[in-house]
Design an enzyme around this catalytic site. Structure first.
Site, mmCIF file in Angstrom:
data_model
loop_
_atom_site.group_PDB
_atom_site.id
_atom_site.type_symbol
_atom_site.label_atom_id
_atom_site.label_comp_id
_atom_site.label_asym_id
_atom_site.label_seq_id
_atom_site.Cartn_x
_atom_site.Cartn_y
_atom_site.Cartn_z
ATOM 1 N N GLU A 1 0.507 -1.405 0.098
ATOM 2 C CA GLU A 1 -0.308 0.186 0.097
ATOM 3 C C GLU A 1 0.680 1.406 0.007
ATOM 4 O O GLU A 1 0.556 2.474 -0.407
ATOM 5 C CB GLU A 1 -0.612 -0.336 1.091
ATOM 6 C CG GLU A 1 -1.754 -1.586 1.165
ATOM 7 C CD GLU A 1 -2.998 -1.512 -0.429
ATOM 8 O OE1 GLU A 1 -2.862 -0.310 -0.898
ATOM 9 O OE2 GLU A 1 -3.070 -2.814 -0.267
ATOM 10 N N HIS B 1 1.577 2.292 -4.016
ATOM 11 C CA HIS B 1 0.530 2.806 -3.594
ATOM 12 C C HIS B 1 0.321 4.337 -3.452
ATOM 13 O O HIS B 1 0.617 5.316 -4.847
ATOM 14 C CB HIS B 1 -0.655 2.652 -3.761
ATOM 15 C CG HIS B 1 -1.548 0.782 -4.424
ATOM 16 N ND1 HIS B 1 -0.622 0.938 -5.503
ATOM 17 C CD2 HIS B 1 -1.404 0.211 -4.067
ATOM 18 C CE1 HIS B 1 -1.875 0.077 -6.128
ATOM 19 N NE2 HIS B 1 -2.006 -0.853 -4.855
HETATM 20 ZN ZN ZN Z 1 -2.204 -2.284 -5.077
#
Ligand code: ZN
Length: 501
Positions: free
Chosen positions: A269, A272
């Site tokens: 994450e 991202h």
């Molecule tokens: Zn992902």
């Protein structure tokens, strides 16, 4: 001519702000929401969807786009403005064809669907979730009809996440991947089985202090470059990343007996989040300030999670921190064993988010195939669990024992997010290609990782990927950065290099 462009950017920015409020409510829904507040939240989501729709279909926006197009036609404005205006035109022409009731219905259904799905998964009862899926599919078909994708509604679902991509193009890439991947997986599975016969299995990590896990996860993600002054890390059932610019929300989950799950889902994450924090914030709301698409987004998360954080060099840096935080838990576990645990391959695993790198893409091939059948009408929702189980047996070598570890395991369909799954595997392909290119550009990368230095890679990604926003689609971006067309070769070579020997 400046004023028309300024007007356009101002309007796009307002639409983006409205979207960010919806995103924040969605984050809150999965992180904080009291059980009894689901109905109230659905009403809030619905109203915001209406406001968003109103802003995105405003005649003033259309006038601003037209004015900019005239300026461009007369030779005014620059190449960047051309990208912004073209994307705004494309988005406007689409959204204006969709009635506001449809947008509101979709938002309400997604909010309701999340809670129905969570309960159905807990109860392992697909029939409780099936009506939501039916409604989402009907909405997706209606949208496709309205937007001229009636012949291939799945293409619209894909295009929403990755502009320009189609089911046919993905199908070709996936067939090529499958051809190389299946024999590689079988070979590695056989070796894992042989190891097991000789009692050589990765060490089980159990009873890891949760507070220490939180400290490690935060320290690692900060070290990779995630800016906690412009972001947070919280806990949710399903890890995700939400938000952009100066407010990026990451979530993860902690389990005393799965310390690597929290670590790797957080790094994923954070990958991202690094992308979102690296997009040009001055261009927020325009095509220059948003991600190139979800395939490229997933390439960022998977690159940090896998190529970086499962490498031996990374563990050389992390091991002392782990030993300091988990002295008792890691007593008797040597460095090689720890690195092996981080790269453990488990044949027959049924859960996508827990899958190792070797098997992960098989889970995606399964979902892509089922979505394709659902959309082309050859598979009915009622028959989905059986089709899932059959494909699971064929691709993963095992049949789920219940819907919770089969057809109900993922959150995506509860929000009508069809066409997203392929992004994961396309992201894996792009990640492997970027990794090859990054090592070519910076041959000492892995030595840097061993010293806990990740800025070199991040700077390279910022310059090559993040700074470009949505100027290019996944294909053009991959070709520019790596010199190679988007495809599975680099991924197969990488898996062979790391797991084949
Ligand atoms: Zn992902």
């Amino acid at each position: 001519m400046e004023s028309a462009y300024k007007e356009l950017c101002g309007r796009l920015r307002r639409i983006q702000v409205l979207g960010s409020v919806s995103g924040l409510l969605g984050w809150d829904e999965q992180v904080n929401l009291p059980e009894g507040a689901a109905g109230q939240r659905a009403a809030q989501a619905e109203l915001l969807a209406e406001l968003h729709h109103a802003a995105a279909t405003d005649t003033g926006l259309c006038a601003a786009i037209s004015a900019c197009e005239q300026v461009l036609a007369a030779g005014g404005l620059d190449a960047d403005a051309r990208v912004v205006v073209a994307a705004a035109r494309r988005d406007y022409d689409r959204v204006v064809k969709l009635p506001v009731e449809l947008a509101a219905e979709k938002a309400r259904l997604s909010s309701e669907g999340y809670h129905v799905w969570a309960a159905a998964r807990k109860a392992r009862d697909f029939s409780a979730f099936a009506p939501i899926l039916e409604k989402h599919l009907a909405l997706a078909r209606r949208e496709a009809e309205l937007l001229g994708f009636g012949e291939c509604p799945y293409d619209l679902a894909i295009d929403r996440h990755d502009p320009g991509l189609t089911a046919e193009r993905i199908g070709g890439l996936f067939a090529e991947l499958r051809e190389g991947l299946v024999p590689l997986v079988r070979r590695i599975d056989a070796r894992v089985a042989a190891d097991k016969m000789c009692a050589r299995t990765p060490v089980a990590l159990r009873g890891f202090d949760l507070a220490a896990q939180q400290r490690v996860v935060r320290a690692v993600t900060a070290r990779l470059g995630f800016d906690y002054k412009r972001g947070r890390l919280d806990v949710s059932l399903h890890p995700f990343c939400e938000g952009s610019g100066d407010d990026v929300r990451l979530t993860t989950r902690f389990n005393a007996d799965e310390p690597l799950d929290a670590l790797y889902s957080s790094i994923h994450e954070a990958g991202h989040g690094l992308y979102e924090q690296g997009l040009p914030s001055a261009q927020a709301g325009t095509a220059l300030g948003v991600a190139a698409g979800m395939a490229v987004h997933e390439s960022q998360s998977r690159l940090w999670e896998n190529q970086v954080a499962r490498s031996r060099a990374f563990w050389r840096w992390l091991e002392p921190t782990m030993r300091a935080e988990f002295p008792k838990e890691l007593a008797g576990v040597d460095g090689d064993a720890l690195h092996w645990a981080a790269n453990a391959v488990e044949p027959g695993g049924l859960i996508r988010v827990d899958a190792d790198e070797v098997h992960y893409n098989l889970h995606i091939l399964l979902r892509f195939e089922l979505e394709r059948r659902l959309f082309n009408g050859t598979l009915a929702v009622a028959d989905l669990p059986a089709a899932w189980d059959a494909l699971s047996t064929e691709l993963l070598g095992r049949r789920p024992e219940h819907a919770g570890e089969g057809v109900l395991q993922d959150v995506h369909w509860s929000g009508g997010a069809f066409g997203y799954f392929p992004s994961y595997t396309l992201g894996n392909m792009i990640a492997a290609q970027l990794w090859t290119a990054a090592r070519r550009a910076r041959p000492a990368l892995e030595e840097e990782f061993a010293r806990g230095e990740f800025g070199g890679l991040l700077d390279w990604l910022r310059a090559e990927v993040h700074a470009h926003g949505r100027r290019e689609d996944a294909f053009a971006l991959t070709l520019r950065v790596t010199g190679e067309a988007l495809g599975p070769k680099a991924l197969l070579a990488y898996l062979e290099e790391r797991y084949g020997g």
